[in-house]
Design a protein around this motif. Structure first.
Motif, PDB file in Angstrom:
ATOM      1  N   ARG A 129       0.571  -0.748   0.409  1.00 20.91           N
ATOM      2  CA  ARG A 129      -0.211  -0.198  -0.237  1.00 20.91           C
ATOM      3  C   ARG A 129       0.920   1.857  -0.011  1.00 20.91           C
ATOM      4  NH1 ARG A 129      -4.997   0.288   4.025  1.00 20.91           N
ATOM      5  NH2 ARG A 129      -5.908   0.945   1.454  1.00 20.91           N
ATOM      6  N   TYR A 130       1.991   1.411  -0.219  1.00 14.85           N
ATOM      7  CA  TYR A 130       3.751   2.343  -0.341  1.00 14.85           C
ATOM      8  C   TYR A 130       3.057   2.663   0.973  1.00 14.85           C
ATOM      9  CZ  TYR A 130       1.252   1.562  -5.008  1.00 14.85           C
ATOM     10  OH  TYR A 130       0.627   0.785  -6.177  1.00 14.85           O
ATOM     11  N   GLY A 131       2.892   1.778   1.847  1.00  7.67           N
ATOM     12  CA  GLY A 131       3.218   2.365   3.524  1.00  7.67           C
ATOM     13  C   GLY A 131       4.675   2.595   3.848  1.00  7.67           C
ATOM     14  N   ILE A 132       5.454   3.561   3.459  1.00  8.89           N
ATOM     15  CA  ILE A 132       6.780   3.608   3.694  1.00  8.89           C
ATOM     16  C   ILE A 132       6.323   4.563   4.872  1.00  8.89           C
ATOM     17  CG2 ILE A 132       7.015   5.970   2.859  1.00  8.89           C
ATOM     18  CD1 ILE A 132       9.983   4.627   1.981  1.00  8.89           C
ATOM     19  N   LEU A 190      18.087  -0.698  -2.711  1.00  5.44           N
ATOM     20  CA  LEU A 190      16.637  -0.061  -2.972  1.00  5.44           C
ATOM     21  C   LEU A 190      15.780  -0.032  -2.711  1.00  5.44           C
ATOM     22  CD1 LEU A 190      16.438   0.101  -7.463  1.00  5.44           C
ATOM     23  CD2 LEU A 190      14.219  -0.115  -6.207  1.00  5.44           C
ATOM     24  N   ASP A 191      14.673   1.264  -2.599  1.00  9.39           N
ATOM     25  CA  ASP A 191      13.075   1.299  -2.299  1.00  9.39           C
ATOM     26  C   ASP A 191      12.159   1.306  -3.421  1.00  9.39           C
ATOM     27  OD1 ASP A 191      10.979   1.057  -0.109  1.00  9.39           O
ATOM     28  OD2 ASP A 191      10.453   2.646  -0.748  1.00  9.39           O
ATOM     29  N   SER A 192      11.043   1.015  -3.793  1.00  6.08           N
ATOM     30  CA  SER A 192      10.806   1.738  -4.112  1.00  6.08           C
ATOM     31  C   SER A 192       9.251   1.685  -3.866  1.00  6.08           C
ATOM     32  CB  SER A 192      10.084   0.387  -5.344  1.00  6.08           C
ATOM     33  OG  SER A 192       8.914   1.345  -7.033  1.00  6.08           O
ATOM     34  N   SER A 193       8.511   2.113  -2.547  1.00  7.60           N
ATOM     35  CA  SER A 193       7.279   2.233  -1.977  1.00  7.60           C
ATOM     36  C   SER A 193       6.711   3.845  -1.848  1.00  7.60           C
ATOM     37  CB  SER A 193       7.787   1.989  -0.029  1.00  7.60           C
ATOM     38  OG  SER A 193       8.333   1.182  -0.417  1.00  7.60           O
ATOM     39  N   VAL A 194       7.421   4.927  -2.576  1.00  7.01           N
ATOM     40  CA  VAL A 194       7.122   5.989  -3.001  1.00  7.01           C
ATOM     41  C   VAL A 194       6.021   5.514  -3.987  1.00  7.01           C
ATOM     42  CG1 VAL A 194       7.871   8.303  -3.195  1.00  7.01           C
ATOM     43  CG2 VAL A 194       8.454   7.763  -1.608  1.00  7.01           C
ATOM     44  N   ARG A 195       5.015   6.025  -4.031  1.00 11.59           N
ATOM     45  CA  ARG A 195       4.159   7.006  -5.294  1.00 11.59           C
ATOM     46  C   ARG A 195       4.355   8.246  -5.592  1.00 11.59           C
ATOM     47  NH1 ARG A 195      -1.955   4.550  -7.353  1.00 11.59           N
ATOM     48  NH2 ARG A 195      -1.294   4.257  -9.654  1.00 11.59           N
ATOM     49  N   ALA A 196       4.790   8.467  -6.191  1.00 12.99           N
ATOM     50  CA  ALA A 196       4.906   9.875  -6.571  1.00 12.99           C
ATOM     51  C   ALA A 196       3.291  10.646  -6.927  1.00 12.99           C
ATOM     52  CB  ALA A 196       5.917   9.797  -7.772  1.00 12.99           C
ATOM     53  N   ARG A 197       3.133  11.450  -6.073  1.00 16.71           N
ATOM     54  CA  ARG A 197       2.121  12.919  -6.441  1.00 16.71           C
ATOM     55  C   ARG A 197       0.875  12.261  -5.643  1.00 16.71           C
ATOM     56  NH1 ARG A 197       5.390  17.226  -6.711  1.00 16.71           N
ATOM     57  NH2 ARG A 197       6.932  17.298  -8.747  1.00 16.71           N
ATOM     58  N   TYR A 198       0.995  11.515  -4.949  1.00 16.28           N
ATOM     59  CA  TYR A 198      -0.165  10.185  -4.649  1.00 16.28           C
ATOM     60  C   TYR A 198      -0.719  10.533  -2.783  1.00 16.28           C
ATOM     61  CZ  TYR A 198      -1.497   8.183  -9.420  1.00 16.28           C
ATOM     62  OH  TYR A 198      -2.278   7.653 -10.132  1.00 16.28           O
ATOM     63  N   ASP A 199      -1.708  11.006  -2.218  1.00 13.37           N
ATOM     64  CA  ASP A 199      -1.751  10.645  -0.719  1.00 13.37           C
ATOM     65  C   ASP A 199      -2.770   9.783  -0.698  1.00 13.37           C
ATOM     66  OD1 ASP A 199      -2.515  12.423   1.354  1.00 13.37           O
ATOM     67  OD2 ASP A 199      -3.973  14.198   0.667  1.00 13.37           O
ATOM     68  N   TYR A 200      -2.344   9.073   0.260  1.00 13.67           N
ATOM     69  CA  TYR A 200      -3.541   7.889   1.274  1.00 13.67           C
ATOM     70  C   TYR A 200      -3.700   8.367   2.143  1.00 13.67           C
ATOM     71  CZ  TYR A 200      -1.425   5.327  -3.355  1.00 13.67           C
ATOM     72  OH  TYR A 200      -1.209   5.334  -4.005  1.00 13.67           O
TER      73      TYR A 200
END
Length: 338
Positions: free
Chosen positions: A149-152, A167-177
């Protein structure tokens, strides 16, 4: 989450060129219309991965499969993925779905589906269990991570660095949760940046591009339109502002082609694409409900890969990205500029 500092942004070596990555969220099937459930551990859709992997590989795509606990705990699923690793063109990362990943802890409330909201000790224990399960099942130490859930969270980067992740890829650029307790990435763009202790972890956000005539202030207009029913759809239809993520799931190929063109024009050297493995079998996600949707899914790849090729973007493995990041200039405390 604030935007990364300018001196944390990764400046890729010149010989890296323009590249793109594909991260596949390789996970259990569940009901997307209901809250995540601990007993949702079915992984039948993994059976479709080997054929999909060969098809993507024939298109010149290297993929990183971000496997979660139900997948590596299932002997048949693990064997299929192990076979893909043996074929080449595949790498393994870890994806933490806390609701199906032991040890279980029920004290976080609704926001506990975002692993970064958990107490540091609980998040650490879950990462350890997942990492160990991957190493035992697949014989590989994962170096790339994605929080479900992009829950960094505030402890995630340090925990990953301590365990050898690069490497981490948990950030979904420009989204708000934030609506149900998740993170806010509205201020974070698509460029890779360094984070964690001594900048030892590369954060590679999922690429999101604003298109349209007002794209220069796309975040502002997209945010305002969200306060009005159907406002964002209206802006997109008028070609004023459209927020485009690089995924075949609910993103029309034409919009993504335009986003690739803009990304290239704005100098974005590395694009990050993604999809969920259950989308390979109709009926498991809202994005692929039937055979027609699955056919459109694969047509999307034909169109988008042509656009990436036209813009001189080539596929990159996660190992190539990590190696290039190791050669990239980083100011931090060492003085190298952007």
């Amino acid at each position: 989450m604030p935007a990364p500092a300018a001196d944390a942004l990764v400046r890729w070596p010149e010989d890296f060129g323009r590249r793109f990555t594909l991260f596949v969220d390789t996970e259990e099937e569940f009901d997307w219309s209901r809250p995540p459930a601990r007993d949702a551990r079915q992984v039948s859709a993994v059976a479709a991965l080997p054929v999909a992997h060969r098809r993507l590989r024939s298109m010149g795509v290297e993929a990183t499969y971000m496997v979660d606990h139900p997948v590596v705990a299932d002997a048949r699923a693990a064997a299929l993925i192990s076979g893909m690793l043996g074929e080449g063109g595949a790498a393994i990362g870890a994806q933490l779905h806390p609701w199906v990943n032991p040890p279980f802890w029920d004290g976080a409330g609704p926001g506990g589906t975002y692993p970064g909201n958990l107490p540091r000790s609980v998040e650490a224990a879950k990462i350890d269990v997942l990492t160990g399960a991957i190493e035992r099942a697949l014989g590989r130490q994962p170096r790339a991570y994605r929080a479900g859930r992009y829950g960094i969270g505030p402890s995630t980067a340090a925990l990953l660095v301590e365990r050898g992740y690069r490497l981490d890829s948990s950030v979904r650029a420009r989204y708000d949760y934030r609506r149900d307790g998740g993170p806010d990435f509205r201020a974070v763009g698509s460029r890779a940046y360094r984070t964690g202790p001594d900048g030892a972890l590369v954060e590679l956000p999922l690429t999101t591009v604003f298109t349209g005539r007002w794209r220069g202030a796309g975040g502002h207009w997209h945010g305002l339109a969200g306060r009005v029913p159907h406002g964002r759809g209206l802006l997109a239809r008028l070609r004023l502002v459209n927020r485009v993520a690089l995924t075949p799931e609910d993103m029309p190929a034409g919009d993504v082609v335009e986003a690739v063109r803009i990304a290239a024009g704005e100098g974005l050297a590395l694009l990050n694409l993604s999809f969920h493995s259950p989308s390979l079998v109709p009926g498991h996600t809202p994005y692929v409900r039937d055979a027609g949707d699955l056919a459109r899914f694969w047509r999307w790849w034909d169109v988008v890969l042509d656009a990436l090729d036209a813009a001189d973007y080539r596929s990159a493995s996660v190992d190539e990205v990590i190696a290039a990041a190791g050669r990239a200039r980083y100011r931090g405390s060492r003085g190298a500029g952007l």
